[in-house]
Structures are given as C-alpha cells and as structure tokens.
Design a protein around this motif. Structure first.
Motif, PDB file in Angstrom:
ATOM      1  N   ALA A 291       0.829  -1.207   0.000  1.00  0.00           N
ATOM      2  CA  ALA A 291       0.000   0.000   0.000  1.00  0.00           C
ATOM      3  C   ALA A 291       0.862   1.255   0.000  1.00  0.00           C
ATOM      4  CB  ALA A 291      -0.925  -0.005   1.214  1.00  0.00           C
ATOM      5  N   PHE A 292       1.934   1.230   0.794  1.00  0.00           N
ATOM      6  CA  PHE A 292       2.818   2.398   0.902  1.00  0.00           C
ATOM      7  C   PHE A 292       3.593   2.620  -0.399  1.00  0.00           C
ATOM      8  CE2 PHE A 292       7.030   4.109   1.846  1.00  0.00           C
ATOM      9  CZ  PHE A 292       6.688   5.297   2.484  1.00  0.00           C
ATOM     10  N   CYS A 293       4.268   1.586  -0.866  1.00  0.00           N
ATOM     11  CA  CYS A 293       5.097   1.723  -2.064  1.00  0.00           C
ATOM     12  C   CYS A 293       4.244   1.968  -3.309  1.00  0.00           C
ATOM     13  CB  CYS A 293       5.970   0.485  -2.248  1.00  0.00           C
ATOM     14  SG  CYS A 293       7.167   0.220  -0.927  1.00  0.00           S
ATOM     15  N   GLY A 294       3.102   1.268  -3.402  1.00  0.00           N
ATOM     16  CA  GLY A 294       2.241   1.463  -4.554  1.00  0.00           C
ATOM     17  C   GLY A 294       1.682   2.870  -4.635  1.00  0.00           C
ATOM     18  N   THR A 295       1.383   3.454  -3.473  1.00  0.00           N
ATOM     19  CA  THR A 295       0.865   4.821  -3.456  1.00  0.00           C
ATOM     20  C   THR A 295       1.949   5.828  -3.788  1.00  0.00           C
ATOM     21  OG1 THR A 295      -0.749   4.174  -1.766  1.00  0.00           O
ATOM     22  CG2 THR A 295      -0.360   6.523  -2.067  1.00  0.00           C
ATOM     23  N   MET A 296       3.144   5.599  -3.283  1.00  0.00           N
ATOM     24  CA  MET A 296       4.223   6.559  -3.508  1.00  0.00           C
ATOM     25  C   MET A 296       4.790   6.476  -4.923  1.00  0.00           C
ATOM     26  SD  MET A 296       7.831   7.003  -1.447  1.00  0.00           S
ATOM     27  CE  MET A 296       7.054   7.760  -0.030  1.00  0.00           C
ATOM     28  N   MET A 297       4.986   5.268  -5.418  1.00  0.00           N
ATOM     29  CA  MET A 297       5.659   5.082  -6.707  1.00  0.00           C
ATOM     30  C   MET A 297       4.691   5.008  -7.883  1.00  0.00           C
ATOM     31  SD  MET A 297       8.691   5.165  -5.650  1.00  0.00           S
ATOM     32  CE  MET A 297       9.703   4.816  -4.192  1.00  0.00           C
ATOM     33  N   ASP A 303      -2.194  11.983  -8.876  1.00  0.00           N
ATOM     34  CA  ASP A 303      -3.591  12.318  -8.613  1.00  0.00           C
ATOM     35  C   ASP A 303      -3.766  12.849  -7.197  1.00  0.00           C
ATOM     36  OD1 ASP A 303      -5.020  11.384 -11.116  1.00  0.00           O
ATOM     37  OD2 ASP A 303      -3.954   9.551 -10.589  1.00  0.00           O
ATOM     38  N   ILE A 304      -2.975  12.340  -6.255  1.00  0.00           N
ATOM     39  CA  ILE A 304      -3.024  12.860  -4.897  1.00  0.00           C
ATOM     40  C   ILE A 304      -2.571  14.319  -4.869  1.00  0.00           C
ATOM     41  CG2 ILE A 304      -1.979  12.650  -2.604  1.00  0.00           C
ATOM     42  CD1 ILE A 304      -1.851   9.627  -3.073  1.00  0.00           C
ATOM     43  N   CYS A 305      -1.496  14.618  -5.584  1.00  0.00           N
ATOM     44  CA  CYS A 305      -1.011  16.001  -5.654  1.00  0.00           C
ATOM     45  C   CYS A 305      -2.064  16.923  -6.265  1.00  0.00           C
ATOM     46  CB  CYS A 305       0.278  16.074  -6.466  1.00  0.00           C
ATOM     47  SG  CYS A 305       1.671  15.177  -5.744  1.00  0.00           S
ATOM     48  N   MET A 306      -2.788  16.407  -7.271  1.00  0.00           N
ATOM     49  CA  MET A 306      -3.828  17.204  -7.916  1.00  0.00           C
ATOM     50  C   MET A 306      -5.024  17.387  -6.988  1.00  0.00           C
ATOM     51  SD  MET A 306      -5.958  16.315 -11.375  1.00  0.00           S
ATOM     52  CE  MET A 306      -4.442  15.671 -12.117  1.00  0.00           C
ATOM     53  N   GLY A 307      -5.485  16.283  -6.389  1.00  0.00           N
ATOM     54  CA  GLY A 307      -6.637  16.366  -5.498  1.00  0.00           C
ATOM     55  C   GLY A 307      -6.369  17.181  -4.250  1.00  0.00           C
ATOM     56  N   ALA A 308      -5.107  17.210  -3.796  1.00  0.00           N
ATOM     57  CA  ALA A 308      -4.758  17.992  -2.614  1.00  0.00           C
ATOM     58  C   ALA A 308      -4.968  19.479  -2.837  1.00  0.00           C
ATOM     59  CB  ALA A 308      -3.304  17.725  -2.216  1.00  0.00           C
ATOM     60  N   HIS A 357     -11.152   5.305  -4.765  1.00  0.00           N
ATOM     61  CA  HIS A 357     -10.988   4.646  -6.055  1.00  0.00           C
ATOM     62  C   HIS A 357      -9.664   5.007  -6.719  1.00  0.00           C
ATOM     63  CE1 HIS A 357     -15.229   3.113  -7.356  1.00  0.00           C
ATOM     64  NE2 HIS A 357     -14.812   2.586  -6.213  1.00  0.00           N
ATOM     65  N   VAL A 358      -9.085   6.139  -6.361  1.00  0.00           N
ATOM     66  CA  VAL A 358      -7.742   6.457  -6.858  1.00  0.00           C
ATOM     67  C   VAL A 358      -6.758   5.397  -6.393  1.00  0.00           C
ATOM     68  CG1 VAL A 358      -5.808   8.063  -6.620  1.00  0.00           C
ATOM     69  CG2 VAL A 358      -8.079   8.947  -7.093  1.00  0.00           C
ATOM     70  N   VAL A 360      -7.610   2.281  -4.869  1.00  0.00           N
ATOM     71  CA  VAL A 360      -8.058   0.904  -5.062  1.00  0.00           C
ATOM     72  C   VAL A 360      -8.139   0.531  -6.528  1.00  0.00           C
ATOM     73  CG1 VAL A 360      -9.958  -0.702  -4.658  1.00  0.00           C
ATOM     74  CG2 VAL A 360      -9.304   0.932  -2.876  1.00  0.00           C
ATOM     75  N   ARG A 361      -8.660   1.422  -7.354  1.00  0.00           N
ATOM     76  CA  ARG A 361      -8.866   1.117  -8.765  1.00  0.00           C
ATOM     77  C   ARG A 361      -7.802   1.703  -9.683  1.00  0.00           C
ATOM     78  NH1 ARG A 361     -12.147  -2.431  -6.886  1.00  0.00           N
ATOM     79  NH2 ARG A 361     -14.275  -1.770  -6.415  1.00  0.00           N
ATOM     80  N   GLY A 362      -7.000   2.630  -9.175  1.00  0.00           N
ATOM     81  CA  GLY A 362      -5.997   3.267 -10.018  1.00  0.00           C
ATOM     82  C   GLY A 362      -6.592   4.254 -10.997  1.00  0.00           C
ATOM     83  N   LYS A 363      -7.776   4.790 -10.677  1.00  0.00           N
ATOM     84  CA  LYS A 363      -8.422   5.750 -11.574  1.00  0.00           C
ATOM     85  C   LYS A 363      -7.819   7.134 -11.407  1.00  0.00           C
ATOM     86  CE  LYS A 363     -12.962   3.470 -11.389  1.00  0.00           C
ATOM     87  NZ  LYS A 363     -14.386   3.654 -11.023  1.00  0.00           N
ATOM     88  N   ALA A 364      -8.034   7.968 -12.425  1.00  0.00           N
ATOM     89  CA  ALA A 364      -7.688   9.377 -12.302  1.00  0.00           C
ATOM     90  C   ALA A 364      -8.593  10.009 -11.260  1.00  0.00           C
ATOM     91  CB  ALA A 364      -7.831  10.084 -13.642  1.00  0.00           C
TER      92      ALA A 364
END
Length: 483
Positions: A291-297, A303-308, A357-358, A360-364
């Motif tokens: 979960a950590f590595c998949g989210t960071m890399m 998308d996190i940077c955009m949604g933030a 969903h960002v 879990v699903r890898g969506k935009a």
C-alpha cells in the motif's frame, strides 16, 4: 428473470439500466435488500462475482495520465524550490541579522508548536480508535474552548490587527459552539457508530501504524525546514528582505500543499488496506508495504497532488454556500439557485471519497470522484454521506490541535519578548496553521476508514461485512422526516 444492471453513460457516470427484480450475482445467501437498496446484477467477468460489487471499467480519462504526471513533477519542483528558498533565507539571516531578533521568542516557539501538534494529533487518533463516541463529543466542545483560550493570547498583543483577528476568532468560536449544539441526536449517534464500525471492520494490520509514523517523520522534517525559513525572514534584513510578504506567501502556499499531499497520501494508503478487508474480508496482498510503495511510486501519487489542491478549494466553496444558506434560512434565491447548485455540481466532480478509487482502482482523480459520487446517488446515500459528522470531527480535532499549538507558542513568544509584543502575533498564527495541518494529516487514518466504508457500501449494499448500519440510519432519517 429480467436483468437489472448498471451501465456507464456517455459522460462516464453510473446510471441504472433495465427494470425488474434482479439479484446480486453470486449472492445466494445475501440478506433481503432494504427499501433504500437498489438490486443489481453484475457481469461476473467485471469484478468480484462473490459479492457482486459495482465497478465502472477503470479509466484514467482523457489526458488525465499526462495531467497527473505534470502535477507530480510540479510538486517535486516545488519542494526543490522550497529547499532553495530556505537556504537563501538562511544565508541572508546569517550575513545580515536583525539586531532586534530573538530566537527564543520566534524560532523556539514555532519549533515547540510542531511537537505539540504531533502529540495532539496522536491523541485524537488514539482516542478515536479506543473510544469513538468520546472522541467526537470531546472535539465538539474542545474546539470552541481552546479557540477562545488562544484568542486571549492574541488579544494580549494589544494592536489593531490582533483586535481584528480576536473578534474573528470569537465569531468562529460561537459558530462552532452553535454547531456543536445542533450536531446531536441521530446524526451524532450515527457518526459515532459509523466511526466505530468502520475502524473495527477495516481491522488494519499493526504495521499500518508504521506507515503513519513514517509520514509523521516526513512532516516533521518538512516543518523543521519551514520553521527555519519563516524564522529567517524575521531575522534577516537588507535589500532582499524588501520582499518579505512574497516569501511568507510562498512558504504558506508550500506548507498548505505539502501537508495536504501528505494527508491524502495517508488517506489513499489506508483506504487500500481498509477496502480489501471491507469488501473481501481478507488482508490486502502485500500488506502495508504494498500500500505504501504502490501509493508513492504509482501513478496515483500525481492524482493525490492534484486532489490535494482541488478538494480543499471545493470544500471551502461548499462551506461558504452552506453558511449563506443557513444565515438566509433558504430564502435567498441567489444562494438557493446558484451557490448551492454550483457547489453540488462541483461536489459530484471533485470530492475526497474519490481518493478511495484512486488508490483501489488506479483511476484518475476526477474520474474516481465522479464515479464514486454517482454510486452514492444511485444508492440514495449522497445526502447521508455529505452530512456525516465524522468529517466535522476531523476538522474540529485539527482546529483544536492548531489552537493548542498557537496557545503554547503565542504564550511563549509573549513571555520571552515583552518589549515587542507585536512579534507574538505572527508566531501565534503560524503555530495555528502548523498545528492544524499536522493534526489534519494524522487524523486522516480514521477518516479514510469511514470513507472506504461508505464507498464499499455503495459498491454493494448487501456486503455481509458491512452490517446494516447505513440502511438502519436511512430508515431512521426517513421516519423522522415523516413525523
């Protein structure tokens, strides 16, 4: 049997298709659907035939992959620019130091506020996990009380700016106190129940704490640089210090964006772990490390940077529209027809539940926000989710942490430099922001569990791992509406 399913419309939104009494694929032992549940039959080749979850085909949208990559690069460049600005201000402060600058009245209080905010954030998380009802009730009364205590310190500065800010804090504290009185009855009971249920059902592994600790250390490192930079602005003088306001604004924007990114990083990583447990009843393969590595890399970091950036802006617009509607009691046609309509439209396109969903699903992010909100509307729980008090709990706990940090740092600054009381005002303001963002980031853990619980229910209301909490509350609200 007539099929009743879910299709994706031309705009990508989820809509109901067909009619009749369909059933959940592979759910022979599923309980009877409540009046608020929509029976659907899902193509078994799409996803999870065991539970019949609704899933829109994963899509990153037009150019969204490019946009995500650009946002990630911009965020990294912004961090490099922040480090460069900190070094520049440090050189200026060391070469041309202001003779009136006192480190123990500026830098040390700011550094102490970082420590205080971390302790406050950890306190709220522990209390939320151990005793959710007490955590929510404590946040409702602690926020206005500590805000007024912080206001006393600010008023002791004794200038016009402090008076104006002090009056604003009193108004906000009164508004929060009135909100605390309003947030009672079924709403409060449901908030405590959903917080407790989601945390227990998510059953995060112990290693999830290591993820939060790592992010706290990253935030501590960033805040250490930030306090040095903001202190150097007060310590330095010379030609380049004629642009102090520009430096301050740049540092505040950097802090807001960075802390929001760290917050939603925790949010997405925890949502990955919680979603697997809530939907399948098992732990996520790879666990916390994945979960950590998949989210960071992975691409989700962009998308996190955009949604933030987008989510806080939309939340502020929606809060403003609600405040106007509350003041006018719904009689203002402009507010009813324009402000609320626009905020509702924006909520359907940009919202924090989309982060689930960002991850879990890898969506935009925009695609995920739209799909998740469409699911909420389809299930008839959009208003329930939008009015859930757990979001208010997270906000008020962050306000409490910020007020406590400001109280400690402001009092320290006043005690150490009684000749220049006006210098304590910016210290108190900066400390509040430090405390608010640090607590907001730490409290993202339970908030992500609640959001994932709502998303999992929207995907499949008959999921046996979720219980009947949401349908029971919907029936309760419907009964109150008919009385």
């Amino acid at each position: 049997m007539v099929r009743q399913g879910v299709v994706v419309g031309g705009g990508g939104e989820i809509t109901q298709a067909g009619s009749g009494s369909g059933s959940i694929a592979g759910s022979a032992t599923a309980p009877a659907a409540s009046p608020h549940q929509v029976a659907v039959e899902i193509d078994e080749q799409i996803y999870s035939p065991a539970f019949g979850n609704i899933v829109v085909p994963d899509s990153r949208g037009c150019c969204s992959g490019f946009t995500s990559s650009v946002t990630r690069v911009v965020f990294i460049l912004h961090l490099l620019a922040f480090i460069a600005l900190t070094i520049f201000l440090g050189v200026q402060a060391s070469s041309r130091q202001n003779p009136t600058y006192k480190p123990f009245a500026n830098f040390v209080p700011l550094a102490s506020s970082v420590i205080v905010s971390i302790i406050a954030g950890c306190f709220w998380v522990i209390l939320a996990v151990i005793n959710p009802p007490k955590a929510i009730k404590t946040s409702l009364w602690a926020a206005p009380v500590l805000a007024l205590a912080c206001d006393v310190v600010i008023l002791l500065v004794g200038n016009g700016a402090a008076l104006g800010i002090g009056v604003l804090i009193v108004v906000v504290a009164i508004a929060v106190a009135l909100y605390s009185c309003w947030a009672s009855g079924p709403r409060l009971q449901h908030a405590t129940a959903v917080l407790s249920t989601s945390l227990n059902a998510a059953h995060l592994p112990p290693t999830a704490s290591c993820l939060v600790v790592f992010v706290i250390l990253a935030a501590f490192g960033y805040m250490s640089f930030w306090t040095v930079a903001i202190s150097c602005i007060a310590a330095a003088e010379g030609y380049f210090m004629n642009f102090k306001m520009a430096y301050v604004v740049a540092l505040l924007v950097s802090m807001a964006w960075t802390m929001q990114v760290l917050r939603y990083f925790v949010y997405v990583a925890v949502a990955k772990l919680a979603h697997t447990r809530l939907v399948y009843g098992v732990r996520m393969p790879g666990g916390t490390v994945e979960a950590f590595c998949g989210t960071m890399m992975g691409p989700s970091f962009g998308d996190i940077c955009m949604g933030a950036v987008a989510v806080p802006v939309i939340a502020a617009v929606r809060s403003f529209a609600r405040a106007i509607n509350a003041v006018t009691k719904g009689n203002d046609e402009f507010c009813q027809g324009c402000c609320l309509a626009i905020s509702d439209k924006l909520m359907g396109r940009v919202n924090r539940w989309g982060f689930v969903h960002v991850g879990v699903r890898g969506k935009a992010f925009c695609v995920a926000s739209r799909d998740v909100w469409s699911l909420f509307v389809l299930r008839g729980i959009s208003k329930l989710v939008d009015s859930d008090l757990t979001g208010s709990f997270c906000f008020l706990s962050a306000v409490t942490g910020g007020a406590l940090a400001s109280l400690v740092a402001g009092s320290w600054a006043l005690a150490m430099d009684k000749e220049h009381k006006e210098l304590a005002l910016p210290v108190a303001i900066y400390s509040f922001l430090i405390g608010y963002y640090m607590c907001r980031m730490i409290i993202a853990w339970p908030q992500a569990c609640v959001a994932t619980y709502h998303v999992a229910y929207a995907e499949n209301p008959q999921n046996p791992h979720l219980g009947t909490l949401i349908p029971d509350h919907l029936r309760e609200l419907q009964a109150l509406a008919t009385d």
